[in-house]
Motif scaffolding. Structure first.
Motif, PDB file in Angstrom:
ATOM      1  N   ILE A  85       0.695  -0.815   0.011  1.00 10.39           N
ATOM      2  CA  ILE A  85      -0.415   0.056  -0.001  1.00 10.39           C
ATOM      3  C   ILE A  85       0.606   1.606  -0.201  1.00 10.39           C
ATOM      4  O   ILE A  85       1.095   1.780  -1.214  1.00 10.39           O
ATOM      5  CB  ILE A  85      -1.283   0.359   1.271  1.00 10.39           C
ATOM      6  CG1 ILE A  85      -2.152  -1.134   1.115  1.00 10.39           C
ATOM      7  CG2 ILE A  85      -1.343   1.797   1.075  1.00 10.39           C
ATOM      8  CD1 ILE A  85      -2.449  -1.422   2.473  1.00 10.39           C
ATOM      9  N   LYS A  86       1.993   1.369   0.967  1.00 14.54           N
ATOM     10  CA  LYS A  86       2.838   2.464   0.783  1.00 14.54           C
ATOM     11  C   LYS A  86       3.426   3.058  -0.254  1.00 14.54           C
ATOM     12  O   LYS A  86       3.274   3.967  -0.502  1.00 14.54           O
ATOM     13  CB  LYS A  86       4.341   1.719   2.135  1.00 14.54           C
ATOM     14  CG  LYS A  86       4.136   3.751   2.510  1.00 14.54           C
ATOM     15  CD  LYS A  86       5.397   3.363   3.374  1.00 14.54           C
ATOM     16  CE  LYS A  86       6.549   3.799   3.838  1.00 14.54           C
ATOM     17  NZ  LYS A  86       7.592   3.566   5.083  1.00 14.54           N
ATOM     18  N   ASN A 146       2.565   1.772  -3.158  1.00 14.71           N
ATOM     19  CA  ASN A 146       1.421   1.536  -4.238  1.00 14.71           C
ATOM     20  C   ASN A 146       1.968  -0.005  -5.103  1.00 14.71           C
ATOM     21  O   ASN A 146       2.620   0.806  -6.601  1.00 14.71           O
ATOM     22  CB  ASN A 146       1.373   3.017  -5.022  1.00 14.71           C
ATOM     23  CG  ASN A 146       0.684   3.825  -5.816  1.00 14.71           C
ATOM     24  OD1 ASN A 146      -0.653   2.630  -5.468  1.00 14.71           O
ATOM     25  ND2 ASN A 146       0.447   4.065  -7.182  1.00 14.71           N
ATOM     26  N   LYS A 185      -7.206  -2.373   5.140  1.00 11.90           N
ATOM     27  CA  LYS A 185      -6.355  -1.426   4.707  1.00 11.90           C
ATOM     28  C   LYS A 185      -6.450  -1.743   3.333  1.00 11.90           C
ATOM     29  O   LYS A 185      -6.195  -0.445   2.778  1.00 11.90           O
ATOM     30  CB  LYS A 185      -5.348  -1.735   5.746  1.00 11.90           C
ATOM     31  CG  LYS A 185      -5.156  -1.364   7.278  1.00 11.90           C
ATOM     32  CD  LYS A 185      -4.808   0.314   6.909  1.00 11.90           C
ATOM     33  CE  LYS A 185      -4.660  -0.137   8.249  1.00 11.90           C
ATOM     34  NZ  LYS A 185      -4.708   2.065   8.640  1.00 11.90           N
ATOM     35  N   GLU A 245      -9.331   0.131   2.036  1.00  8.77           N
ATOM     36  CA  GLU A 245      -9.442   1.939   1.820  1.00  8.77           C
ATOM     37  C   GLU A 245      -8.399   2.335   0.640  1.00  8.77           C
ATOM     38  O   GLU A 245      -8.432   3.724   0.627  1.00  8.77           O
ATOM     39  CB  GLU A 245      -8.876   2.405   3.201  1.00  8.77           C
ATOM     40  CG  GLU A 245      -9.305   2.042   4.285  1.00  8.77           C
ATOM     41  CD  GLU A 245      -8.872   1.959   5.989  1.00  8.77           C
ATOM     42  OE1 GLU A 245      -8.104   1.979   6.623  1.00  8.77           O
ATOM     43  OE2 GLU A 245      -9.940   1.969   7.026  1.00  8.77           O
ATOM     44  N   ALA A 246      -7.398   2.010   0.358  1.00  9.87           N
ATOM     45  CA  ALA A 246      -6.272   2.081  -0.006  1.00  9.87           C
ATOM     46  C   ALA A 246      -6.406   1.863  -1.478  1.00  9.87           C
ATOM     47  O   ALA A 246      -5.899   3.334  -2.373  1.00  9.87           O
ATOM     48  CB  ALA A 246      -4.675   1.053   0.029  1.00  9.87           C
TER      49      ALA A 246
END
Length: 258
Positions: A8-9, A11, A33, A36-37
């Motif tokens: 997620i961080k 991408n 999580k 949400e992303a």
């Protein structure tokens, strides 16, 4: 498991995520999580489909996986405990595997099942492709990890608990993280404006888990009899995630041989 947060961080969301394991708090945490992303609240109705064991339909699932996202770069298809490895799902698993093999970069397929079964041929081979898929085993966490987590959650509520007291709390209430969080909130409310959590607070407020009660019984029984090996074995089963309820009915047998 933190690899999901790294995805997620950075991408770099995978096309397929497969979640399994006994710790449902972690399963829900990481899936939420991801949601949400990937899918914002405005377009969620357009770009998110969830199927469970009651709504799973192979045609609808495949259609959802092939649908392009609207006003977004990805859409999410979430298969929540649909029973992929049940005998009745054999045709579904085969067709799903075919679709997974050619999954579009605009689709993120999230699969949640209780376990990951071997011998599923094409399905398992696709999951092994780390460029496309990430397998996430949400197992029961070790005591040392949970003690630190308990301390962190109390700090978030502006409360303090030392390592010894956190360990005592964990052994009293069990290793299920959803239950731990509930007991943390109970203790925090009970303490009000007081900051420090003490052992007598835990004894007064927290509910002792079934696992913990069985540990006490086994410890008591072990103290009375010389054969302590069986008691240690049954403890290890519980720490490994085996439900205490699965052998409560047979506790008389355990007592005889411990």
């Amino acid at each position: 498991m933190n690899e999901v947060l790294d995805d997620i961080k950075e991408n770099k969301i995978k096309n397929i995520y497969y979640f399994y394991g006994s710790e449902k708090y972690l399963v829900n945490f990481y899936i939420n999580k991801l949601l949400e992303a990937i899918v914002d609240k405005v377009s969620r109705d357009l770009n998110y489909d969830m199927f469970d064991d009651k709504t799973a339909n192979v045609e609808r699932i495949l259609e959802s996986m092939e649908t392009l996202p609207i006003f977004a770069y990805k859409r999410v298809v979430y298969l929540r405990n649909i029973g992929l490895f049940d005998k009745k799902s054999k045709a579904l698993l085969q067709k799903l595997s075919d679709s997974m093999a050619k999954i579009s970069d605009t689709t993120c397929l999230i699969i949640e099942e209780h376990a990951l079964e071997k011998g599923q041929g094409k399905f398992n081979n696709i999951l092994k492709n780390q460029d496309v898929c990430r397998i996430v085993n949400c197992e029961i966490q070790k005591e040392s990890i949970l003690v630190k987590w308990i301390q962190k959650k109390f700090r978030e509520l502006e409360k303090d608990i030392d390592t010894k007291t956190a360990t005592y709390m964990l052994r009293k209430i069990g290793f299920d993280m959803n239950n731990i969080l509930s007991e943390i909130n109970k203790l925090s409310s009970f303490k009000g404006f007081e900051n420090n959590i003490r052992i007598n607070d835990i004894d007064q407020i927290c509910t002792q888990s079934i696992d913990s009660k069985i540990f006490d019984l086994l410890d008591e029984n072990r103290a009375k009899k010389s054969n302590k090996g069986n008691a240690d074995i049954y403890k290890s089963y519980i720490y490994a995630g085996t439900s205490a309820k699965d052998f409560i009915y047979d506790f008389k047998t355990i007592y005889v041989y411990c």
